[in-house]
Design a protein around this motif. Structure first.
Motif, PDB file in Angstrom:
ATOM      1  N   GLU A  49       3.046  -5.400   3.264  1.00 54.67           N
ATOM      2  CA  GLU A  49       2.809  -3.894   1.726  1.00 54.67           C
ATOM      3  C   GLU A  49       2.818  -3.311   2.814  1.00 54.67           C
ATOM      4  OE1 GLU A  49       1.845  -4.606  -0.959  1.00 54.67           O
ATOM      5  OE2 GLU A  49       2.292  -5.923  -1.530  1.00 54.67           O
ATOM      6  N   ASN A  50       2.950  -1.981   2.772  1.00 52.49           N
ATOM      7  CA  ASN A  50       2.988  -0.853   3.500  1.00 52.49           C
ATOM      8  C   ASN A  50       1.141  -0.829   2.920  1.00 52.49           C
ATOM      9  OD1 ASN A  50       2.317   2.121   4.243  1.00 52.49           O
ATOM     10  ND2 ASN A  50       4.820   1.791   4.243  1.00 52.49           N
ATOM     11  N   GLU A  51       0.659  -0.420   5.058  1.00 54.34           N
ATOM     12  CA  GLU A  51      -1.018  -0.104   4.592  1.00 54.34           C
ATOM     13  C   GLU A  51      -1.210   1.434   3.227  1.00 54.34           C
ATOM     14  OE1 GLU A  51       0.485   1.358   8.880  1.00 54.34           O
ATOM     15  OE2 GLU A  51       1.201   0.025   7.091  1.00 54.34           O
ATOM     16  N   TRP A  52      -0.063   2.145   3.609  1.00 53.61           N
ATOM     17  CA  TRP A  52      -0.152   3.529   2.915  1.00 53.61           C
ATOM     18  C   TRP A  52      -0.280   3.476   1.209  1.00 53.61           C
ATOM     19  CZ3 TRP A  52      -2.075   7.889   6.094  1.00 53.61           C
ATOM     20  CH2 TRP A  52      -1.390   7.010   7.654  1.00 53.61           C
ATOM     21  N   CYS A  53       0.635   2.620   0.811  1.00 53.30           N
ATOM     22  CA  CYS A  53       0.241   2.106  -0.697  1.00 53.30           C
ATOM     23  C   CYS A  53      -0.228   1.504  -1.339  1.00 53.30           C
ATOM     24  CB  CYS A  53       1.945   2.018  -1.363  1.00 53.30           C
ATOM     25  SG  CYS A  53       3.190   2.769  -0.475  1.00 53.30           S
ATOM     26  N   GLN A  54      -2.006   1.594  -0.812  1.00 54.26           N
ATOM     27  CA  GLN A  54      -2.847   1.106  -0.998  1.00 54.26           C
ATOM     28  C   GLN A  54      -3.796   2.068  -1.762  1.00 54.26           C
ATOM     29  OE1 GLN A  54      -2.031  -2.396  -1.139  1.00 54.26           O
ATOM     30  NE2 GLN A  54      -0.102  -1.615  -0.185  1.00 54.26           N
ATOM     31  N   ASP A  55      -4.918   0.468  -1.997  1.00 52.16           N
ATOM     32  CA  ASP A  55      -5.883   1.459  -3.177  1.00 52.16           C
ATOM     33  C   ASP A  55      -7.218   2.305  -2.373  1.00 52.16           C
ATOM     34  OD1 ASP A  55      -4.970   1.242  -5.544  1.00 52.16           O
ATOM     35  OD2 ASP A  55      -5.988  -0.577  -5.734  1.00 52.16           O
ATOM     36  N   PHE A  56      -6.961   1.652  -0.476  1.00 52.04           N
ATOM     37  CA  PHE A  56      -8.555   1.599  -0.194  1.00 52.04           C
ATOM     38  C   PHE A  56      -7.117   3.520   1.185  1.00 52.04           C
ATOM     39  CE2 PHE A  56      -5.867  -1.423   1.804  1.00 52.04           C
ATOM     40  CZ  PHE A  56      -5.198  -1.156   3.037  1.00 52.04           C
ATOM     41  N   ASP A  57      -8.117   4.363   1.627  1.00 53.82           N
ATOM     42  CA  ASP A  57      -8.152   5.123   2.086  1.00 53.82           C
ATOM     43  C   ASP A  57      -7.221   4.667   3.875  1.00 53.82           C
ATOM     44  OD1 ASP A  57      -9.362   7.062   0.694  1.00 53.82           O
ATOM     45  OD2 ASP A  57     -11.406   7.352   1.807  1.00 53.82           O
TER      46      ASP A  57
END
Length: 142
Positions: free
Chosen positions: A80-88
């Motif tokens: 999973e890519n951290e930039w494509c999540q619901d968090f900042d």
């Protein structure tokens, strides 16, 4: 492998953008305004990010990103890519995550980890106390 830096590396501590981790590539690339780069020629035993696993580090990631353990595990192994999540997410959080990948690789018995970033394949190597393994190459322009 090669590392570019805008400043001469005198010593490595845990206060860099990714802790003590430096990022290397198979080719010299210019990510900063620099008249030099470093060569790392030592034998390097790496693990792919997709193979990373450590319950303590996964818990740290879950807390840092305020997410569940399943997503934290996927962030560690880069599925999973951290930039494509619901968090900042910002650059500092992304570098922090890459630091955790380097730390996890060392905990698993490797020198570092092979990962992907915006420049392609990158090797994340914790280098605390290993400055003497870097060879500085000065580039002469003109």
């Amino acid at each position: 492998m090669f590392h570019t830096s805008p400043i001469k590396i005198e010593s490595i501590n845990n206060n860099g953008v990714a802790g003590s981790c430096l990022f290397f590539s198979d080719d010299v690339y210019v990510m900063t305004a620099s008249g030099s780069y470093y060569v790392y020629e030592a034998y390097f035993d790496c693990v792919r990010a997709s193979q990373l696993y450590d319950e303590v580090i996964i818990s740290e990631i879950a807390e840092h990103f305020d997410c569940d353990l399943k997503l934290a595990e996927s962030l560690l192994d880069a599925s999973e890519n951290e930039w494509c999540q619901d968090f900042d997410c910002d650059a500092e959080k992304s570098w922090w995550l890459q630091e955790k990948r380097g730390q996890c690789a060392v905990k698993m018995g490797f020198d570092g980890c092979e990962d992907e970033d915006e420049n392609g394949t990158v090797y994340i190597i914790p280098m605390l106390g290993r400055e003497d393994e870097l060879k500085l190459i000065e580039v002469v322009n003109g």
